[in-house]
Write a protein that holds these residues in place. Structure first.
Motif, PDB file in Angstrom:
ATOM      1  N   ASN A  31       0.826  -1.205   0.000  1.00 17.78           N
ATOM      2  CA  ASN A  31       0.000   0.000   0.000  1.00 17.78           C
ATOM      3  C   ASN A  31       0.865   1.263   0.000  1.00 17.78           C
ATOM      4  OD1 ASN A  31      -2.455  -1.377   0.067  1.00 17.78           O
ATOM      5  ND2 ASN A  31      -2.347  -1.601   2.291  1.00 17.78           N
ATOM      6  N   GLU A  32       1.954   1.254   0.796  1.00 18.73           N
ATOM      7  CA  GLU A  32       2.842   2.419   0.832  1.00 18.73           C
ATOM      8  C   GLU A  32       3.403   2.699  -0.566  1.00 18.73           C
ATOM      9  OE1 GLU A  32       3.044   4.159   3.523  1.00 18.73           O
ATOM     10  OE2 GLU A  32       2.329   2.742   5.026  1.00 18.73           O
ATOM     11  N   PHE A  33       3.631   1.621  -1.315  1.00 18.28           N
ATOM     12  CA  PHE A  33       4.191   1.775  -2.661  1.00 18.28           C
ATOM     13  C   PHE A  33       3.100   1.840  -3.720  1.00 18.28           C
ATOM     14  CE2 PHE A  33       8.038  -0.444  -0.650  1.00 18.28           C
ATOM     15  CZ  PHE A  33       8.695   0.773  -0.399  1.00 18.28           C
ATOM     16  N   ALA A  69      -5.576   4.739   5.139  1.00 14.16           N
ATOM     17  CA  ALA A  69      -4.674   3.585   5.004  1.00 14.16           C
ATOM     18  C   ALA A  69      -4.123   3.156   6.360  1.00 14.16           C
ATOM     19  CB  ALA A  69      -3.529   3.929   4.055  1.00 14.16           C
ATOM     20  N   ASP A  70      -3.742   4.122   7.189  1.00 18.80           N
ATOM     21  CA  ASP A  70      -3.037   3.738   8.403  1.00 18.80           C
ATOM     22  C   ASP A  70      -3.949   3.218   9.503  1.00 18.80           C
ATOM     23  OD1 ASP A  70      -0.553   3.986   7.405  1.00 18.80           O
ATOM     24  OD2 ASP A  70      -0.352   6.108   7.909  1.00 18.80           O
ATOM     25  N   ALA A  71      -5.257   3.450   9.366  1.00 22.46           N
ATOM     26  CA  ALA A  71      -6.178   2.796  10.297  1.00 22.46           C
ATOM     27  C   ALA A  71      -6.111   1.283  10.090  1.00 22.46           C
ATOM     28  CB  ALA A  71      -7.592   3.327  10.090  1.00 22.46           C
ATOM     29  N   VAL A  72      -5.951   0.868   8.823  1.00 19.09           N
ATOM     30  CA  VAL A  72      -5.810  -0.561   8.502  1.00 19.09           C
ATOM     31  C   VAL A  72      -4.406  -1.052   8.858  1.00 19.09           C
ATOM     32  CG1 VAL A  72      -5.930  -2.276   6.654  1.00 19.09           C
ATOM     33  CG2 VAL A  72      -7.462  -0.290   6.605  1.00 19.09           C
ATOM     34  N   HIS A  73      -3.395  -0.238   8.515  1.00 21.87           N
ATOM     35  CA  HIS A  73      -2.007  -0.643   8.764  1.00 21.87           C
ATOM     36  C   HIS A  73      -1.739  -0.854  10.250  1.00 21.87           C
ATOM     37  CE1 HIS A  73      -0.602   1.300   4.734  1.00 21.87           C
ATOM     38  NE2 HIS A  73      -1.409   0.270   4.581  1.00 21.87           N
ATOM     39  N   GLU A  74      -2.375  -0.019  11.069  1.00 22.42           N
ATOM     40  CA  GLU A  74      -2.196  -0.141  12.519  1.00 22.42           C
ATOM     41  C   GLU A  74      -2.544  -1.554  12.973  1.00 22.42           C
ATOM     42  OE1 GLU A  74      -4.935   2.280  14.846  1.00 22.42           O
ATOM     43  OE2 GLU A  74      -4.923   0.578  16.213  1.00 22.42           O
ATOM     44  N   GLY A 104       5.107   4.262  14.008  1.00 21.90           N
ATOM     45  CA  GLY A 104       4.742   5.255  12.995  1.00 21.90           C
ATOM     46  C   GLY A 104       3.358   5.015  12.436  1.00 21.90           C
ATOM     47  N   GLU A 105       3.054   3.764  12.150  1.00 23.65           N
ATOM     48  CA  GLU A 105       1.756   3.446  11.543  1.00 23.65           C
ATOM     49  C   GLU A 105       0.610   3.677  12.522  1.00 23.65           C
ATOM     50  OE1 GLU A 105       1.225   2.516   8.235  1.00 23.65           O
ATOM     51  OE2 GLU A 105       3.292   3.170   8.108  1.00 23.65           O
ATOM     52  N   ILE A 106       0.834   3.394  13.796  1.00 18.94           N
ATOM     53  CA  ILE A 106      -0.230   3.553  14.802  1.00 18.94           C
ATOM     54  C   ILE A 106      -0.503   5.035  15.057  1.00 18.94           C
ATOM     55  CG2 ILE A 106      -0.810   3.182  17.243  1.00 18.94           C
ATOM     56  CD1 ILE A 106       0.698   0.464  16.997  1.00 18.94           C
TER      57      ILE A 106
HETATM   58 FE   FE2 Z   1       1.013   3.296   6.429  1.00 17.96          FE
END
Ligand code: FE2
Ligand code: FE2
Length: 236
Positions: free
Chosen positions: A97-99, A197-202, A163-165
């Motif tokens: 996802n980041e990429f 995105a980061d809600a999922v990544h967390e 970082g993601e959280i």
């Molecule tokens: Fe992320």
């Protein structure tokens, strides 16, 4: 050879300073809970900017952030061959996802370059590397250092997870700042992408990457804690 020896000496000095600045321990749950708590009167940069930030201050923050965001998630990719099983599968999902998940125009470092250009700043990679202070470079040096050494793979995972959280609520605050300042849309897109995105990544980082790594190697718990604390300390 001399260069590697010099780098090794610098790395040891850097790591000693970072270790001096953290509490250590193995209480991973406490560290993760602390990351999830949203302080009412937070004192971080995005809190400060939301209260009284000017457009010039926001642009200055962008210039500092550019050192990392223009290579966002590259240092973390080094850890992929050093993981196995659930941890590897989930971390690669986050990185995918980041990429940009297959779309070049959605790669996060590209979104940040678009943000810089829209703010009238230098969007070239390393454009501000000669301008920013050592404390800004240290943030990136830490993740590169942890990424390059297999022995620090659990610390890298902890650092990445921190970082993601913290990212999703921080990005939401930055959106409020940019809204108030009526900033260009390209500046907002970078942050709106990170709110979602980061809600999922967390969740992935917490349960699959950290959880998977520690199921396989429970003795690495203290190193994951160190990575989270080091991220907080150096970013602070
Ligand atoms: Fe992320
Ligand atoms: Fe991102």
């Amino acid at each position: 050879m001399d260069l590697l020896r010099l780098r090794g000496a610098l790395e040891r000095a850097f790591l000693d300073r970072v270790r001096d600045g953290v509490a250590g321990g193995t209480d991973l749950d406490a560290e993760l809970e602390a990351l999830l708590v949203e302080p009412v009167d937070g004192s971080g940069l995005s809190h400060q900017l939301r209260r009284e930030g000017t457009w010039e201050q926001v642009r200055e923050l962008f210039a500092h952030r550019s050192i990392y965001q223009l290579k966002e998630s590259d240092p973390q990719a080094w850890v992929i061959p050093r993981l196995t099983g659930r941890a590897k599968a989930a971390l690669v999902t986050v990185e995918y996802n980041e990429f940009g998940a297959g779309r070049a125009e959605r790669v996060h470092c590209r979104l940040f370059a678009d943000l810089l250009a829209a703010a009238g700043l230098d969007a070239r990679y390393g454009g501000y590397v000669e301008t920013v202070p050592g404390s800004t470079l240290a943030v990136v040096n830490l993740m590169s250092y942890l990424g390059m050494h297999r022995t620090h793979r659990a610390a890298l995972v902890g650092h990445f997870a921190a970082g993601e959280i913290a990212s999703s609520p921080g990005a939401r605050r930055m959106l409020q700042v940019l809204e108030r300042l009526d900033a260009p849309q390209a500046c907002r897109t970078f942050y709106s992408e990170h709110v979602e995105a980061d809600a999922v990544h967390e969740q992935l980082m917490r349960h699959e990457v950290i959880g998977g790594l520690l199921d396989e190697e429970p003795e690495l718990r203290g190193e994951v804690v160190f990575g989270i604390q080091a991220a907080n300390s150096v970013d602070g």
